[in-house]
Design a protein around this motif. Structure first.
Motif: not given
Length: 312
Positions: A2-8, A138-141, A264-269
């Motif tokens: 992931t990147c916090p600043v999307p180019h598109q 990252a946490l929501t996917g 991936a593990a954090l998303r499950v949590a």
């Protein structure tokens, strides 16, 4: 990654429904109130890459010599501003604005700096927003749509309005313009600074926090290297690639893989653990308050007109 600043920034047909936008804002708020959010704090290291910010941090010495104490104070202020009631949020914002008036001087490069200089002050706000957005992804996917990006940025600006400088010095309102500004800052203004090196070193060789009893020392020495590695991976993983390239670390493909596995593990949590376990104390309190408000409102009548049974 992931990147916090999307180019598109725009999509050919962004037809995001209003309820989807509202849900995205709620998820964004929940991420900011989760204890898991703190694992991404290294993403904030784009802040000391701005030379005036680095000069201010080095002048006080608190980030270098008291990293845990400063981190706790920053987290407490963030909780008040993002999850406190309106009066408490306004009071904390006013306190921070007042105290930062004293943060000014001349940096090692001979240039004057001031915490309330619009470029430096707004850079802190922008950085904090993009870290929360990166943690959100990252946490929501899920990657926000254009409408959702604007909505979560509007929500963040509303929460932080007590920290806004007046007039034209306030933060950018349009999300695409915000991204363009961030890109320009990364390309033209950010540097490897003494404060950045100090902050990175503090994470890599973190001393035992003052709030932990001395008897935890052996456990801290055993476990802190793994924890430091995880927070470095998560924080750097959500960084803009050009920001991460300035970090005093060597980022490899293996780190990309680790980032994917850990998130991936954090998303499950984040999805499956009860919110009372993952919420910060302030967010937990606000959620409980909102449940009580809903419950009490449900008790009320929808009309005070006489009931048909009473009239008969």
């Amino acid at each position: 990654m992931t990147c916090p600043v999307p180019h598109q920034q725009t999509r050919p047909t962004d037809i995001t429904a209003p309820h989807q936008v509202s849900a995205a804002v709620e998820r964004f708020e929940r991420v900011g109130g989760s204890v898991l959010f703190g694992l991404f704090a290294v993403g904030l290291f784009d802040q000391p890459m701005l030379p005036p910010v680095s000069a201010a941090l080095e002048a006080t010495g608190r980030s270098r010599y008291q990293p845990w104490s400063r981190a706790v104070r920053t987290a407490a202020a963030d909780q008040l501003i993002y999850h406190g009631e309106d009066d408490d949020r306004a009071a904390e914002s006013q306190r921070l604005m007042l105290l930062h008036r004293d943060v000014k001087g001349i940096g090692p490069d001979g240039q004057r700096y001031s915490a309330l200089n619009p470029q430096a002050w707004n850079w802190i706000l922008y950085s904090a927003f993009f870290v929360q957005r990166g943690a959100y992804v990252a946490l929501t996917g899920t990657e926000p749509t254009a409408a959702e990006n604007q909505a979560i940025w509007d929500h963040y600006r509303h929460k932080t309005e007590g920290l806004h400088l007046p007039g034209q010095s306030g933060p950018i309102q349009d999300y695409p313009e915000l991204v363009a500004h961030y890109e320009r800052m990364v390309a033209e203004e950010l540097r490897v600074t003494p404060a950045l090196r100090a902050a990175t070193s503090a994470v890599r060789r973190a001393p035992r926090p003052d709030f932990l009893p001395a008897l935890t020392g052996p456990l801290w020495r055993i476990g802190s290297p793994a924890l430091s590695h995880v927070v470095m991976i998560l924080g750097c993983g959500i960084m803009h690639p050009d920001v991460r390239a300035r970090m005093p670390i060597t980022w490899t493909r293996r780190h990309d893989q680790e980032f994917q596995m850990i998130t991936a593990a954090l998303r499950v949590a984040f999805d499956r653990l009860p919110t009372y376990l993952t919420d910060s104390p302030m967010a937990r309190n606000r959620r409980a308050y909102q449940r009580l408000v809903t419950r009490y409102r449900d008790v009320g009548l929808t009309s005070f007109a006489p009931d048909a049974a009473v009239r008969s």
